[in-house]
Write a protein that holds these residues in place. Structure first.
Motif, PDB file in Angstrom:
ATOM      1  N   THR A  19       0.838  -1.194   0.000  1.00 61.53           N
ATOM      2  CA  THR A  19       0.000   0.000   0.000  1.00 61.53           C
ATOM      3  C   THR A  19       0.875   1.247   0.000  1.00 61.53           C
ATOM      4  O   THR A  19       2.055   1.202   0.371  1.00 61.53           O
ATOM      5  CB  THR A  19      -0.965   0.058   1.213  1.00 61.53           C
ATOM      6  N   VAL A  20       0.266   2.357  -0.416  1.00 56.90           N
ATOM      7  CA  VAL A  20       0.947   3.655  -0.406  1.00 56.90           C
ATOM      8  C   VAL A  20       0.032   4.652   0.302  1.00 56.90           C
ATOM      9  O   VAL A  20      -1.193   4.594   0.177  1.00 56.90           O
ATOM     10  CB  VAL A  20       1.311   4.111  -1.842  1.00 56.90           C
ATOM     11  N   VAL A  34      -1.454  -0.739  -3.869  1.00 59.42           N
ATOM     12  CA  VAL A  34      -0.540  -0.576  -4.998  1.00 59.42           C
ATOM     13  C   VAL A  34      -1.021  -1.368  -6.209  1.00 59.42           C
ATOM     14  O   VAL A  34      -0.928  -0.899  -7.340  1.00 59.42           O
ATOM     15  CB  VAL A  34       0.900  -0.986  -4.618  1.00 59.42           C
ATOM     16  N   ALA A  35      -1.588  -2.538  -5.995  1.00 56.20           N
ATOM     17  CA  ALA A  35      -2.028  -3.400  -7.102  1.00 56.20           C
ATOM     18  C   ALA A  35      -3.319  -2.927  -7.761  1.00 56.20           C
ATOM     19  O   ALA A  35      -3.722  -3.473  -8.786  1.00 56.20           O
ATOM     20  CB  ALA A  35      -2.202  -4.825  -6.610  1.00 56.20           C
ATOM     21  N   GLY A  40      -5.554   7.130 -11.834  1.00 57.61           N
ATOM     22  CA  GLY A  40      -6.101   8.346 -12.405  1.00 57.61           C
ATOM     23  C   GLY A  40      -7.138   8.921 -11.454  1.00 57.61           C
ATOM     24  O   GLY A  40      -7.088   8.716 -10.248  1.00 57.61           O
ATOM     25  N   VAL A  41      -8.099   9.621 -11.987  1.00 53.37           N
ATOM     26  CA  VAL A  41      -9.124  10.243 -11.143  1.00 53.37           C
ATOM     27  C   VAL A  41     -10.070   9.216 -10.543  1.00 53.37           C
ATOM     28  O   VAL A  41     -10.845   9.528  -9.646  1.00 53.37           O
ATOM     29  CB  VAL A  41      -9.917  11.314 -11.918  1.00 53.37           C
ATOM     30  N   ASN A  42     -10.016   7.968 -11.011  1.00 54.98           N
ATOM     31  CA  ASN A  42     -10.895   6.912 -10.505  1.00 54.98           C
ATOM     32  C   ASN A  42     -10.309   6.129  -9.336  1.00 54.98           C
ATOM     33  O   ASN A  42     -10.927   5.193  -8.858  1.00 54.98           O
ATOM     34  CB  ASN A  42     -11.244   5.940 -11.633  1.00 54.98           C
ATOM     35  N   ALA A  43      -9.111   6.497  -8.887  1.00 54.27           N
ATOM     36  CA  ALA A  43      -8.484   5.782  -7.780  1.00 54.27           C
ATOM     37  C   ALA A  43      -9.326   5.946  -6.518  1.00 54.27           C
ATOM     38  O   ALA A  43      -9.723   7.052  -6.162  1.00 54.27           O
ATOM     39  CB  ALA A  43      -7.078   6.303  -7.550  1.00 54.27           C
ATOM     40  N   VAL A  44      -9.606   4.842  -5.856  1.00 54.50           N
ATOM     41  CA  VAL A  44     -10.421   4.853  -4.638  1.00 54.50           C
ATOM     42  C   VAL A  44      -9.543   4.417  -3.472  1.00 54.50           C
ATOM     43  O   VAL A  44      -8.980   3.319  -3.492  1.00 54.50           O
ATOM     44  CB  VAL A  44     -11.637   3.902  -4.777  1.00 54.50           C
ATOM     45  N   PRO A  45      -9.418   5.253  -2.448  1.00 55.02           N
ATOM     46  CA  PRO A  45      -8.569   4.874  -1.313  1.00 55.02           C
ATOM     47  C   PRO A  45      -9.195   3.755  -0.477  1.00 55.02           C
ATOM     48  O   PRO A  45     -10.415   3.664  -0.360  1.00 55.02           O
ATOM     49  CB  PRO A  45      -8.458   6.169  -0.499  1.00 55.02           C
ATOM     50  N   LEU A  46      -8.333   2.910   0.096  1.00 53.69           N
ATOM     51  CA  LEU A  46      -8.786   1.898   1.050  1.00 53.69           C
ATOM     52  C   LEU A  46      -9.251   2.579   2.331  1.00 53.69           C
ATOM     53  O   LEU A  46     -10.218   2.169   2.960  1.00 53.69           O
ATOM     54  CB  LEU A  46      -7.647   0.938   1.405  1.00 53.69           C
ATOM     55  N   VAL A  47      -8.506   3.623   2.722  1.00 54.96           N
ATOM     56  CA  VAL A  47      -8.783   4.371   3.943  1.00 54.96           C
ATOM     57  C   VAL A  47      -8.636   5.850   3.627  1.00 54.96           C
ATOM     58  O   VAL A  47      -7.740   6.245   2.888  1.00 54.96           O
ATOM     59  CB  VAL A  47      -7.784   3.981   5.063  1.00 54.96           C
ATOM     60  N   GLU A  48      -9.507   6.661   4.218  1.00 56.57           N
ATOM     61  CA  GLU A  48      -9.408   8.115   4.113  1.00 56.57           C
ATOM     62  C   GLU A  48      -9.753   8.700   5.477  1.00 56.57           C
ATOM     63  O   GLU A  48     -10.810   8.393   6.033  1.00 56.57           O
ATOM     64  CB  GLU A  48     -10.369   8.643   3.048  1.00 56.57           C
ATOM     65  N   ILE A  49      -8.844   9.512   6.015  1.00 53.62           N
ATOM     66  CA  ILE A  49      -9.024  10.097   7.344  1.00 53.62           C
ATOM     67  C   ILE A  49      -8.801  11.602   7.260  1.00 53.62           C
ATOM     68  O   ILE A  49      -7.773  12.047   6.735  1.00 53.62           O
ATOM     69  CB  ILE A  49      -8.022   9.501   8.363  1.00 53.62           C
ATOM     70  N   GLN A  50      -9.723  12.381   7.797  1.00 50.43           N
ATOM     71  CA  GLN A  50      -9.509  13.823   7.949  1.00 50.43           C
ATOM     72  C   GLN A  50      -8.654  13.989   9.203  1.00 50.43           C
ATOM     73  O   GLN A  50      -9.158  14.002  10.313  1.00 50.43           O
ATOM     74  CB  GLN A  50     -10.838  14.572   8.082  1.00 50.43           C
ATOM     75  N   ALA A  51      -7.353  14.118   9.018  1.00 47.94           N
ATOM     76  CA  ALA A  51      -6.408  14.070  10.130  1.00 47.94           C
ATOM     77  C   ALA A  51      -6.079  15.423  10.730  1.00 47.94           C
ATOM     78  O   ALA A  51      -5.766  15.515  11.913  1.00 47.94           O
ATOM     79  CB  ALA A  51      -5.119  13.386   9.656  1.00 47.94           C
TER      80      ALA A  51
END
Length: 121
Positions: A19-20, A34-35, A40-51
């Protein structure tokens, strides 16, 4: 891959390399596989946190535990995050915008640079 609508200031691979993590001016940590082929603009994060309330300037990922992430922001705060639970484990107020964070060897301590002050805790 477009990781943010704002400027990305820090990017790190996990210790396993599968992962990155991106950390950006919008104050968000995002983790991507990573796999994943949907770049592009369609990349969906595994995790997203408002840190952070302001831009994340720097970060580090534990070399001993892929789920532990350290962030430093212009909101004068350093955060230690558990990515699995999306919970902040620890927060420090550094009194100045944070320019650099790192895990010290053995990862029992962290070091921060904020304004004219370097500290380790």
């Amino acid at each position: 891959m477009q990781a943010s609508q704002s400027t990305v200031k820090s990017v790190h691979f996990s210790a396993r390399g599968d992962t990155v993590f991106s950390m950006a001016d919008d104050g968000k940590i995002k983790q991507y596989l990573v796999a994943d082929t949907a770049y592009g603009v369609n990349a969906v994060p595994l995790v997203e946190i408002q840190a952070h309330e302001d831009a994340i300037r720097c970060g580090a990922v534990s070399s001993m535990n892929d789920h532990i992430v350290l962030t430093g922001g212009y909101d004068h705060k350093v955060g230690l995050w558990d990515i699995r639970s999306k919970e902040q484990v620890m927060q420090l107020n550094c009194e100045h915008p944070v320019e650099s964070v790192l895990f010290l060897p053995g990862e029992q301590l962290i070091a921060t640079a904020a304004g004219p002050i370097v500290r380790w805790v």
